[in-house]
Design a protein around this motif. Sequence first.
Motif, PDB file in Angstrom:
ATOM      1  N   ALA A 357      59.479 104.093   6.835  1.00  0.00           N
ATOM      2  CA  ALA A 357      59.027 104.228   5.449  1.00  0.00           C
ATOM      3  C   ALA A 357      57.599 104.767   5.400  1.00  0.00           C
ATOM      4  O   ALA A 357      57.269 105.615   4.561  1.00  0.00           O
ATOM      5  N   GLU A 358      56.728 104.291   6.314  1.00  0.00           N
ATOM      6  CA  GLU A 358      55.360 104.801   6.370  1.00  0.00           C
ATOM      7  C   GLU A 358      55.334 106.270   6.773  1.00  0.00           C
ATOM      8  O   GLU A 358      54.480 107.034   6.313  1.00  0.00           O
ATOM      9  N   SER A 359      56.288 106.680   7.608  1.00  0.00           N
ATOM     10  CA  SER A 359      56.325 108.087   8.027  1.00  0.00           C
ATOM     11  C   SER A 359      56.656 109.003   6.855  1.00  0.00           C
ATOM     12  O   SER A 359      56.236 110.166   6.828  1.00  0.00           O
ATOM     13  N   LYS A 360      57.407 108.486   5.875  1.00  0.00           N
ATOM     14  CA  LYS A 360      57.700 109.285   4.684  1.00  0.00           C
ATOM     15  C   LYS A 360      56.421 109.610   3.929  1.00  0.00           C
ATOM     16  O   LYS A 360      56.243 110.719   3.410  1.00  0.00           O
ATOM     17  N   LEU A 379      53.145 108.619  13.322  1.00  0.00           N
ATOM     18  CA  LEU A 379      54.279 108.347  12.428  1.00  0.00           C
ATOM     19  C   LEU A 379      55.237 109.530  12.360  1.00  0.00           C
ATOM     20  O   LEU A 379      56.466 109.351  12.348  1.00  0.00           O
ATOM     21  N   LEU A 380      54.713 110.738  12.322  1.00  0.00           N
ATOM     22  CA  LEU A 380      55.565 111.927  12.255  1.00  0.00           C
ATOM     23  C   LEU A 380      56.366 112.105  13.542  1.00  0.00           C
ATOM     24  O   LEU A 380      57.541 112.488  13.509  1.00  0.00           O
ATOM     25  N   CYS A 413      55.855 106.018  20.914  1.00  0.00           N
ATOM     26  CA  CYS A 413      55.065 106.511  19.782  1.00  0.00           C
ATOM     27  C   CYS A 413      53.886 105.610  19.420  1.00  0.00           C
ATOM     28  O   CYS A 413      52.919 106.076  18.808  1.00  0.00           O
ATOM     29  N   PHE A 414      53.954 104.319  19.759  1.00  0.00           N
ATOM     30  CA  PHE A 414      52.930 103.372  19.326  1.00  0.00           C
ATOM     31  C   PHE A 414      52.507 102.462  20.478  1.00  0.00           C
ATOM     32  O   PHE A 414      53.219 102.318  21.472  1.00  0.00           O
TER      33      PHE A 414
END
Length: 435
Positions: A357-360, A379-380, A413-414
Amino acid sequence: MRTVYERIESMRGSLISVTAAGIGLGELARIELKDGRGALASVLRIDGNKVTLQVFQPTRGISTGDKVIFLGHSMQVMFSDALFGRRFAGSGVPIDNGPDIVGDPLAIGGPSFNPVRRIVPREMVKTNIPMIDVFNCLVKSQKIPIFSVAGEPYNALLMRIANQTDADVVIIGGMGLTFAAYQAFIDNAERSGSMDKTVMFVHKATDPTVECVLVPDMALAVAEKFALLDKNVLVLLTDMTAFADSLKEIAITMDQIPSNRGYPGSLYSDLASRYEKAVALDGGGSITIVAVTTMPGDDVTNPVPDNTGYITEGQLYFHGGMIDPFGSLSRLKQLVIGKTTREDHGDLANAMIRLFAESKKAKERRAMGFRLSKWDEQLLTYAKQFESKMMNLEVNLPLNEALNMGWSILASCFKREEVGIKETILQKYWPRNHE
């Protein structure tokens, strides 16, 4: 006992009327044509001694002088183990050039199981589709629709579920299918090797309207019998909007007063009486229902999806060839996540959806030309992997492998302190090569 009437009083469209007594609603009748052919019909309305029947085929060739023979029972479907691998029309007639089924006749459209016999579901129906198994578990005895629009490959999704489910029996009910869609189900079952546990009831777009209405009842009557024999049954229905449109067509022909957008006022109960057949039996099997509901114009307020949402236990939104993680919901998933599945299941699923949702938002910032932060870039990158490795319907992973894939995506990614998962879970499941 069979009652014979020598004259048809009136005919309109696929409806005929006779003057008769002692006839029951839903009773089956046979029309004997003068050329020796016969046609089936079902009683739709009784007004005093005037009985209106829906004929199962075009009424061309039927005359007012033909005989109507009431058979004394409602529509039935034959049951036996010989059903596996077979295909039937909505009238119960084989359409695969195979022999007639010899077995026990089952009445269709009966009441759902006594609530006393039902148990709270605790087991998951595995599909090997991460967007279902990880994020919106399908639970035995659940009734859940797939909301989509015409043109989406929702039938291909049903085929994937049919191929990969661990259910004992798969029953496919097709309504308003094109010949290509009908053939695709056959080819898929033969190619995947699932035909030996599959039964199909099919109404093609060119078949009589009344058969479309009968398909779910046929499928669910057989499903109930298998459930009583301690089988876990998965019923796949497509498309319930075609079913509702057939109800509307019949109601208009019968001069019923229309309700919302022309649908009959009984639409809610007509849908609910089918969906409520989903059940987990105490000391028996189960029936799980997954049904496609297409939304005209992608309008979820259309009467069919709108009424469906009040009946079912969640929904899967299917758009762009993928299951949308935001609109989708399984209201029974809490009964199995972390209880009959791995302890990290719930924490991982929640974290992955939150980060997606944050990536949106990061995508929106990029689209508006804002300078992206390092977090946005992470995020992307995450969104790209999530879409290709989790949302892509070509991905075929058992649940535990899908959970491991989820951890791998997060770790690539994180940092572990960025994902918002409690430390006790991270210590056990965070990939060691990403410490």
